[in-house]
Design a protein around this motif. Structure first.
Motif, short mmCIF file in Angstrom:
data_model
loop_
_atom_site.label_atom_id
_atom_site.label_comp_id
_atom_site.label_asym_id
_atom_site.label_seq_id
_atom_site.Cartn_x
_atom_site.Cartn_y
_atom_site.Cartn_z
N PRO A 29 0.82 -1.23 0.00
CA PRO A 29 0.00 0.00 0.00
C PRO A 29 0.85 1.27 0.00
N ARG A 30 2.01 1.21 0.65
CA ARG A 30 2.88 2.39 0.71
C ARG A 30 3.37 2.78 -0.68
N SER A 31 3.66 1.78 -1.51
CA SER A 31 4.11 2.06 -2.87
C SER A 31 3.02 2.76 -3.67
N TRP A 32 1.79 2.27 -3.53
CA TRP A 32 0.68 2.89 -4.25
C TRP A 32 0.39 4.29 -3.72
N ALA A 33 0.52 4.46 -2.41
CA ALA A 33 0.30 5.80 -1.83
C ALA A 33 1.33 6.79 -2.37
N ARG A 34 2.57 6.31 -2.52
CA ARG A 34 3.62 7.17 -3.07
C ARG A 34 3.31 7.54 -4.52
N CYS A 35 2.81 6.58 -5.27
CA CYS A 35 2.47 6.85 -6.67
C CYS A 35 1.33 7.86 -6.78
N LEU A 36 0.34 7.71 -5.92
CA LEU A 36 -0.84 8.57 -5.99
C LEU A 36 -0.56 10.01 -5.56
N THR A 37 0.58 10.22 -4.94
CA THR A 37 0.97 11.59 -4.57
C THR A 37 2.01 12.16 -5.52
N ASP A 38 2.38 11.37 -6.52
CA ASP A 38 3.36 11.80 -7.52
C ASP A 38 2.60 12.32 -8.75
N MET A 39 2.67 13.62 -9.00
CA MET A 39 1.90 14.21 -10.08
C MET A 39 2.33 13.69 -11.45
N ARG A 40 3.61 13.40 -11.61
CA ARG A 40 4.08 12.88 -12.89
C ARG A 40 3.50 11.48 -13.14
N TRP A 41 3.48 10.66 -12.09
CA TRP A 41 2.90 9.32 -12.22
C TRP A 41 1.41 9.41 -12.55
N LEU A 42 0.72 10.29 -11.85
CA LEU A 42 -0.71 10.46 -12.11
C LEU A 42 -0.96 10.93 -13.54
#
Length: 206
Positions: A29-42
């Motif tokens: 879950p921590r990996s996904w949380a990090r992705c969801l706060t990364d604007m470039r990833w989003l």
């Protein structure tokens, strides 16, 4: 995804962690949380695939197809999709990331493969009648990027890797038609639209 069998093999060969560790990272879950706060990833994995497929496939194809037919629309729509990526030229010129010649050469190459990709996702949209397939495909391809064929040719395990590339392409071509058979997906909105317009012989709809 099967088309990227070679690149996925290459990624796994070059990854320092084993499969179990990789799955732990992916499922954490921590990996996904990090992705969801990364604007470039989003932008790359969520916003761009969703908005671009909505505009260029779900909106533009139904407008073009009744005017020119499904076949020409499949190959015309991606041209607009390719041109839409020319904004990268401005970004690269502004930050002087390379020479002007290389930037325009890169843009021409990007236009070519995005146009081909656009034709493929248009094909998916027509054959399945759903946008989810093109969106997921777009997101996955944004993550993987263009296959590093040159790196594969120089890889220490070149032979199995190139075999993976060839197998992926072969399976992709073999499974493309049966896995996108319209009979598997029910009513196809774009094909229904064409039938109402009097074009009941669209080959992609059957």
């Amino acid at each position: 995804m099967i088309l990227f069998l070679g690149p996925l093999m290459q990624l796994s060969m070059d990854c320092p962690c084993d499969l179990a560790d990789g799955l732990k990272v992916v499922l954490a879950p921590r990996s996904w949380a990090r992705c969801l706060t990364d604007m470039r990833w989003l932008r790359n994995q969520v916003i761009a695939p969703l908005t671009e497929e909505l505009v260029f496939r779900a909106c533009m194809l139904p407008m073009l197809a009744p005017c020119m037919g499904l076949g020409p629309a499949v190959f015309t729509c991606p041209l607009f999709f390719g041109v839409a990526h020319f904004h990268h030229i401005i970004e690269q010129l502004r930050f002087r990331q390379s020479s002007v010649g290389n930037i325009f050469l890169s843009a021409a190459f990007q236009f070519s493969y995005t146009a081909v990709f656009g034709a493929y996702t248009a094909f998916l949209f027509i054959r399945t009648g759903h946008l989810i397939g093109p969106v997921l495909c777009h997101s996955f391809c944004n993550y993987m990027g263009f296959p590093a064929v040159c790196a594969a040719l120089e890889h220490p395990q070149r032979r199995p890797l190139l075999a993976g590339y060839a197998l992926g392409v072969g399976l992709f071509l073999l499974l493309l038609q049966p896995l996108t058979d319209p009979k598997l997906y029910g009513s196809l909105p774009l094909c229904v639209l064409l039938e109402r317009a009097g074009d009941s012989e669209a080959p992609l709809c059957s």
